[in-house]
Scaffold this active site. Structure first.
Site, PDB file in Angstrom:
ATOM      1  N   LYS A   1       3.269  -0.463 -53.968  1.00 50.07           N
ATOM      2  CA  LYS A   1       4.359  -1.022 -54.774  1.00 50.07           C
ATOM      3  C   LYS A   1       3.883  -2.191 -55.639  1.00 50.07           C
ATOM      4  CE  LYS A   1       7.924  -0.060 -51.303  1.00 50.07           C
ATOM      5  NZ  LYS A   1       7.060   0.674 -50.350  1.00 50.07           N
TER       6      LYS A   1
ATOM      7  N   GLU B   1       0.715   4.176 -42.921  1.00 51.33           N
ATOM      8  CA  GLU B   1       2.103   3.779 -42.639  1.00 51.33           C
ATOM      9  C   GLU B   1       2.118   2.606 -41.673  1.00 51.33           C
ATOM     10  OE1 GLU B   1       4.697   5.671 -43.916  1.00 51.33           O
ATOM     11  OE2 GLU B   1       3.323   7.105 -44.810  1.00 51.33           O
TER      12      GLU B   1
ATOM     13  N   ASN C   1       9.089  -1.917 -46.634  1.00 52.87           N
ATOM     14  CA  ASN C   1      10.167  -1.418 -45.772  1.00 52.87           C
ATOM     15  C   ASN C   1      10.141  -2.063 -44.391  1.00 52.87           C
ATOM     16  OD1 ASN C   1       8.116  -0.101 -44.352  1.00 52.87           O
ATOM     17  ND2 ASN C   1       8.507   1.887 -45.280  1.00 52.87           N
TER      18      ASN C   1
ATOM     19  N   SER D   1      13.469   4.245 -52.337  1.00 55.26           N
ATOM     20  CA  SER D   1      13.894   5.580 -51.899  1.00 55.26           C
ATOM     21  C   SER D   1      14.513   5.496 -50.508  1.00 55.26           C
ATOM     22  CB  SER D   1      12.703   6.543 -51.908  1.00 55.26           C
ATOM     23  OG  SER D   1      11.625   5.971 -51.215  1.00 55.26           O
ATOM     24  N   ASN D   2      13.984   4.598 -49.695  1.00 53.36           N
ATOM     25  CA  ASN D   2      14.479   4.464 -48.320  1.00 53.36           C
ATOM     26  C   ASN D   2      15.328   3.196 -48.224  1.00 53.36           C
ATOM     27  OD1 ASN D   2      14.776   4.138 -45.545  1.00 53.36           O
ATOM     28  ND2 ASN D   2      12.591   3.898 -45.127  1.00 53.36           N
TER      29      ASN D   2
ATOM     30  N   ARG E   1      14.579  -6.373 -46.399  1.00 53.90           N
ATOM     31  CA  ARG E   1      14.554  -6.368 -47.857  1.00 53.90           C
ATOM     32  C   ARG E   1      15.938  -6.093 -48.442  1.00 53.90           C
ATOM     33  NH1 ARG E   1      11.047  -0.849 -49.070  1.00 53.90           N
ATOM     34  NH2 ARG E   1      12.582   0.678 -48.385  1.00 53.90           N
TER      35      ARG E   1
ATOM     36  N   TYR F   1       9.202  -7.439 -60.755  1.00 57.39           N
ATOM     37  CA  TYR F   1       9.415  -6.222 -59.981  1.00 57.39           C
ATOM     38  C   TYR F   1       9.491  -6.610 -58.505  1.00 57.39           C
ATOM     39  CZ  TYR F   1       8.974  -1.775 -57.782  1.00 57.39           C
ATOM     40  OH  TYR F   1       9.230  -0.692 -56.988  1.00 57.39           O
TER      41      TYR F   1
ATOM     42  N   TYR G   1       0.290  -5.220 -44.131  1.00 52.66           N
ATOM     43  CA  TYR G   1       0.983  -4.055 -44.677  1.00 52.66           C
ATOM     44  C   TYR G   1       1.508  -4.358 -46.084  1.00 52.66           C
ATOM     45  CZ  TYR G   1       4.046  -0.011 -45.065  1.00 52.66           C
ATOM     46  OH  TYR G   1       4.654   1.139 -45.498  1.00 52.66           O
TER      47      TYR G   1
END
Ligand SMILES: *[C@@H]1O[C@H](CO)[C@@H](O)[C@H](O)[C@H]1NC(C)=O
Ligand SMILES: *[C@@H]1O[C@H](CO)[C@@H](O)[C@H](O)[C@H]1NC(C)=O
Ligand SMILES: *[C@@H]1O[C@H](CO)[C@@H](O)[C@H](O)[C@H]1NC(C)=O
Length: 304
Positions: free
Chosen positions: A200, A76, A190, A138-139, A146, A185, A196
Site C-alpha cells: 500500500k 500475510e 489491516n 477491500s477489507n 484503521r 494516501y 508488517y
C-alpha cells in the site's frame, strides 16, 4: 534448484528460458514447479495460504532427501495465516516481511538513484492535485483500528474511499492516476504487527505520487525500509483531530509539502510485482542461511 510446489494464490507465470538469469541476472539458480524434481531439489517453497485452507498438502508421503530444505512463505500478518500448528517441525526457513525471517521479503525497498542533472523536487510531485486524501480498501471491518481512525478523520478532512468495500474498484490502469490527484494516501494496514508494511505504501502512495499517511507498526520500523521524511505516521499525533489539521495545513504549504519528496532526488524504489522474482532472489542467500534449522513451533514464531 528451487522447487515451488504450487503458485501462491494461483498467480502463476512462465518459467521458460530460465527467468532467474535471463530476467534478474541471478546465476546458478533454476526455478521449477514440476514435482518430478522433488528428489533433486535443494529447496522447496510452500506458500502458507493453500496449506491452511487444505487446498494443498505437504508431500509427507515422499522420501525427503536429507539435505533438502523446506521454505515456508507468507506475506500475510498472523491473523491471516490461520492455524499453523500442524506445520510444526516441517520447515527449515521462513520467507516473510519480517526482518528476522530467514529470507526477508519486504513489500518494497529503496534503490539508490541519482535524479538527472537539473531535476528538482517539484518534478516528482504530480501536477493537478485536486483533493486532500483517499483510501483504497477491500477489507472494510469495523473491528479494525484503521476503520476507527478513518471514521474520525473524515469528520475533519474530506477522505475519498475506493475499492471493493464501497463498490468503487479501481482498475490497475486507473489506480495510479487516481491516487495522483490526492495530496495524501491512507496506507492503513489491516492489522498491526512488527514489520508488517504492505505494498500500500509503495504501489499506491509512492507510485501514485501522494504522501503516505501510515497506520501500522511504529515509525522506527517504517524508517528501517523507507526515508523518515517520506511519510506521515498516524502515531506522530496525539489525536486524529491533530492529524487532520496537520494534513490540511501541509497541503496548503507547497514548500513544506515538497519536502516529503526530497528523498526522490537520490533514491528510487521497487516493490514486489512478481513471485518468480522474489523466488529467484532466494538463490544468492542460500549460502548464508543457517545450515541446520527447524521450526518446531512455526505458529508461535509467527505470533511473536
Ligand atoms: C540521499 O540523501 C540523504 C540526505 O543527504 C541521505 O541521508 C541518504 O542516505 C541518501 N540516499 C541515498 C540512497 O544515497
Ligand atoms: C549539470 O548541468 C550543468 C549545466 O548543464 C553543468 O554546468 C553541471 O556541471 C552539471 N552538474 C553535474 C553534477 O553534472
Ligand atoms: C530441515 O528440517 C527437517 C525437519 O523437517 C530436518 O529433519 C532437517 O534436518 C532440516 N535440515 C536442515 C538442513 O536444517
Amino acid at each position: 534448484t528451487l522447487l515451488l510446489w504450487y503458485w501462491p494464490f494461483g498467480e502463476s507465470s512462465s518459467l521458460d528460458g530460465n527467468p532467474c538469469s535471463a530476467l534478474y541476472g541471478i546465476p546458478n539458480c533454476v526455478l521449477v514447479t514440476d514435482h518430478s524434481w522433488f528428489p533433486k531439489a535443494d529447496l522447496i517453497v510452500f506458500h502458507n495460504r493453500e496449506l491452511i485452507e487444505g487446498k494443498q498438502r505437504l508431500p509427507l508421503d515422499l522420501p525427503r532427501p536429507e539435505k533438502q530444505r523446506w521454505v515456508w512463505l507468507s506475506l500475510e500478518s498472523p491473523p491471516y495465516n490461520g492455524n499453523m500448528r500442524p506445520l510444526a517441525g516441517r520447515f527449515n526457513y521462513t520467507m516473510s516481511y519480517r526482518r528476522d525471517s530467514d529470507i526477508y521479503t519486504p513489500s518494497g525497498h529503496l534503490v539508490p538513484s541519482q535524479a538527472p542533472n537539473g531535476t528538482t523536487v517539484d518534478d516528482f510531485i504530480p501536477k493537478g492535485k485536486t483533493s486532500l486524501a483517499c483510501w483504497i480498501v477491500s477489507n472494510y471491518n469495523d473491528g479494525h483500528e484503521r476503520t476507527a481512525v478513518y471514521k474520525k478523520l473524515k469528520n475533519i478532512i474530506p477522505v475519498d474511499v475506493y475499492g471493493g468495500a464501497v463498490n468503487k474498484r479501481l482498475s490497475s490502469e486507473n489506480l495510479i492516476p487516481t491516487v495522483s490527484r490526492y495530496y495524501f494516501y491512507l496506507s492503513f494496514e489491516n492489522s498491526i504487527f512488527r514489520d508488517y508494511i504492505t505494498k500500500k505504501v509503495w504501489r499506491n502512495a509512492f507510485a501514485g505520487g501522494a504522501v503516505p499517511v501510515v497506520l501500522g507498526p511504529p515509525r522506527e520500523q517504517y524508517e528501517a525500509v523507507m526515508p523518515k521524511d517520506s511519510f506521515i505516521h498516524v502515531n506522530d499525533f496525539s489525536s486524529v483531530e491533530e492529524l487532520g489539521h496537520f494534513l490540511k495545513t501541509l497541503a496548503e504549504d507547497k514548500k513544506r509539502y515538497a519536502t516529503y519528496f526530497n528523498w526522490r532526488l537520490n533514491s528510487s524504489f521497487r516493490f514486489i510485482t512478481d513471485w518468480k522474482e522474489e523466488l529467484c532472489k532466494i538463490c544468492p542467500q542460500v549460502s548464508s542461511l543457517q545450515r541446520q534449522k527447524v521450526y518446531d513451533d512455526l505458529h508461535g514464531w509467527d505470533w511473536q
